[in-house]
Design an enzyme around this catalytic site. Sequence first.
Site, PDB file in Angstrom:
ATOM      1  N   SER A  62       0.831  -1.199   0.000  1.00 54.36           N
ATOM      2  CA  SER A  62       0.000   0.000   0.000  1.00 54.36           C
ATOM      3  C   SER A  62       0.870   1.255   0.000  1.00 54.36           C
ATOM      4  O   SER A  62       1.810   1.363   0.786  1.00 54.36           O
ATOM      5  CB  SER A  62      -0.884  -0.002   1.248  1.00 54.36           C
ATOM      6  OG  SER A  62      -1.488   1.258   1.373  1.00 54.36           O
ATOM      7  N   VAL A  70       9.402  -0.371  13.718  1.00 53.64           N
ATOM      8  CA  VAL A  70      10.188  -0.764  14.897  1.00 53.64           C
ATOM      9  C   VAL A  70      10.590  -2.229  14.692  1.00 53.64           C
ATOM     10  O   VAL A  70      10.211  -2.844  13.702  1.00 53.64           O
ATOM     11  CB  VAL A  70       9.403  -0.614  16.221  1.00 53.64           C
ATOM     12  CG1 VAL A  70       9.283   0.824  16.632  1.00 53.64           C
ATOM     13  CG2 VAL A  70       8.043  -1.283  16.118  1.00 53.64           C
ATOM     14  N   LYS A 101      25.095  -8.186  18.446  1.00 57.78           N
ATOM     15  CA  LYS A 101      24.372  -8.364  19.714  1.00 57.78           C
ATOM     16  C   LYS A 101      24.825  -9.688  20.339  1.00 57.78           C
ATOM     17  O   LYS A 101      24.688 -10.745  19.715  1.00 57.78           O
ATOM     18  CB  LYS A 101      22.868  -8.387  19.414  1.00 57.78           C
ATOM     19  CG  LYS A 101      21.983  -8.720  20.595  1.00 57.78           C
ATOM     20  CD  LYS A 101      20.509  -8.600  20.192  1.00 57.78           C
ATOM     21  CE  LYS A 101      19.574  -9.113  21.278  1.00 57.78           C
ATOM     22  NZ  LYS A 101      18.167  -9.125  20.828  1.00 57.78           N
ATOM     23  N   VAL A 208      -4.672  -2.879  -1.307  1.00 58.29           N
ATOM     24  CA  VAL A 208      -5.655  -3.954  -1.438  1.00 58.29           C
ATOM     25  C   VAL A 208      -6.871  -3.596  -0.574  1.00 58.29           C
ATOM     26  O   VAL A 208      -6.731  -3.300   0.619  1.00 58.29           O
ATOM     27  CB  VAL A 208      -5.059  -5.310  -1.020  1.00 58.29           C
ATOM     28  CG1 VAL A 208      -6.117  -6.405  -1.037  1.00 58.29           C
ATOM     29  CG2 VAL A 208      -3.888  -5.676  -1.927  1.00 58.29           C
ATOM     30  N   LEU A 356       3.447  -9.944  11.635  1.00 61.15           N
ATOM     31  CA  LEU A 356       2.499  -9.502  12.661  1.00 61.15           C
ATOM     32  C   LEU A 356       1.088  -9.983  12.363  1.00 61.15           C
ATOM     33  O   LEU A 356       0.268 -10.102  13.268  1.00 61.15           O
ATOM     34  CB  LEU A 356       2.537  -7.974  12.779  1.00 61.15           C
ATOM     35  CG  LEU A 356       3.887  -7.395  13.236  1.00 61.15           C
ATOM     36  CD1 LEU A 356       3.894  -5.870  13.136  1.00 61.15           C
ATOM     37  CD2 LEU A 356       4.224  -7.835  14.664  1.00 61.15           C
ATOM     38  N   THR A 367      11.935 -11.820  19.216  1.00 62.30           N
ATOM     39  CA  THR A 367      11.747 -13.085  18.501  1.00 62.30           C
ATOM     40  C   THR A 367      10.924 -12.970  17.212  1.00 62.30           C
ATOM     41  O   THR A 367      10.770 -13.961  16.500  1.00 62.30           O
ATOM     42  CB  THR A 367      11.024 -14.089  19.426  1.00 62.30           C
ATOM     43  OG1 THR A 367       9.954 -13.405  20.069  1.00 62.30           O
ATOM     44  CG2 THR A 367      11.947 -14.676  20.442  1.00 62.30           C
TER      45      THR A 367
END
Length: 536
Positions: A62, A70, A101, A208, A356, A367
Amino acid sequence: MTTATLFNYSYRAQDGGGKLQPPPANLRRIVIVGGGSAGWMTALTFARAFIERGVEITVLESPTVPTIGVGEGSTPWLRGFFDSLGIEEAQWMPACHATYKCGITFDGWSTRPGFERYFHPFASMLDNLTMTQFVHNVEARINGADVHAHPDRFFIAARLAAGRRAPKAPESFPFDIWHGYHFDATLLGQFLQRKALERGVRYQSCHVTHATLDAQGGIASVDTREGERITADLYVDCTGFAGLLIDKALRTPFVSFANNLFNDAAVALPSPIGESIPSETVSTALKHGWAWKIPLTNRYGNGYVYSTQFCSPEAAETELRQRLGLLDADTSARHLKMRIGRVTRHWNKNCLAVGLSQGFIEPLEATALLFIQQTAAVFVDFLEAGDLGEAAHDRFNQQVNEHFEGVRDYIVTHYKTNSRTDTDYWRANAANRNLSDDLKRLYSAWMEGKSIAPGVRQQVIGKAYPVFSWYSIMAGMGIFPEPHSLRAPTRKEACYNMAEIDNLLERSLVNYPDHRDALARIPPRRTDDSLQIYLW
Ligand SMILES: Cc1cc2nc3c(=O)[nH]c(=O)nc-3n(C[C@H](O)[C@H](O)[C@H](O)COP(=O)(O)OP(=O)(O)OC[C@H]3O[C@@H](n4cnc5c(N)ncnc54)[C@H](O)[C@@H]3O)c2cc1C
């Protein structure tokens, strides 16, 4: 004992001894909706497997919905992701202001004397030499012996982080460290996009609006605001928390984790970084949640993850600004809402949810990119096996769900074992009784002074975190008999000499360079074919 082998893959677009295999049945066109990290990581993983075999892969993004912006810390598995794509650190790290890290410091989660701070290390081959001693001492201490059992002294990664060193020894020092990274999330997305386009992935900027379902309840096509109807054999939902396909179109049930993970919001703010660059994430317990501090080469990324049941967004921002000395600064803060939990079916009909859209566990152990990486990679394995029936869907979904639940339980343990009493938030977390059966068994074994290793290995929780991580969190939080009740150790319990461990690790430390120096001269990938990491 369990060991994990970390392969340094050499990049090949596809396997098969030079002869191209046909694409998996019925797979000619894949449409990925969403161009965040999930969309581009999935596109690259699929491109490696399928593009030379004639499968068309298109990312639709989009022009008006931004990426979440983030997600700046990783687990060590991200190294395997880049290795599998043949992308060198020297190429991607500078482009993303990335740093190394070694693990995460947890500060202020426990108030137990001597355990106010501990480091969750990433595994190292050197741990093969100190893990036995660590587990031995921890087990002696849970049985009341007064021996040293704080994790930090046993792990090279904790010492590297304390000394701001990089986990990059020269090849002449044969102990590799399973390190992760910090990076600018937006720049990482842009880098992955460039790589994917170079490798033949197509891109279309369009919004969409709608998905039409077919007679079997799968997705037949997606419509765009720009007036196009787009069809594919497989639709991948990478639309972030919007869950446009997996949720809005297919109505896949969602399992919320809100009753044992209370945080549902975050506020993020950058701050300046000095000359010296840490090689760890610091996670500090605040009044109603915790703050991350992530070092990049050009700034710190900071954020406060909190629960809106206990704290308003304004109060959270003020607390974070105060902590960073940015109360009056005009740096703007970003406020985010988080939906914590997972869908029941990540692969539903002809739709795969990645990122997500499939679920999220708050970022305490960073994670989320690992879920993306594993979901896409395991899905490729299923397609390659050619078994796409309902039973395969079920097996796939069970595997991803178990991974989510194992990680959730590890994150819950941070909260459940806290000993803060300063706010209702921390008291509610300690009093939380919504624990999985696996966790109840683990805590009982620990309190009874038994080894937790067999239970972790057999249960779902062991699929997400290895045994040494479970010992590190329980010991690091100081879940031991009260100091006044400890007794002198028996000779067997006191058989390991801490000075020898210090000596071994301090001697090894000199092989690891200063972090900033290492970032200025990122070496090529080690040539070892496989690196054995001891996971217990
Ligand atoms: C506070 C916080 C901290 C985090 N920290 C970490 C961390 O340290 N480590 C880690 O691994 N992860 C972390 N994460 C998670 C990480 O940010 C995400 O997993 C990762 O960025 C992937 O996001 P995504 O691609 O799924 O979604 P997004 O970045 O939200 O991307 C969604 C994409 O979908 C597109 N889209 C949406 N709707 C439409 C539409 N209608 N049509 C077309 N396109 C559409 C958007 O344009 C965008 O390109 C964190 C998350 C939060 C909330």
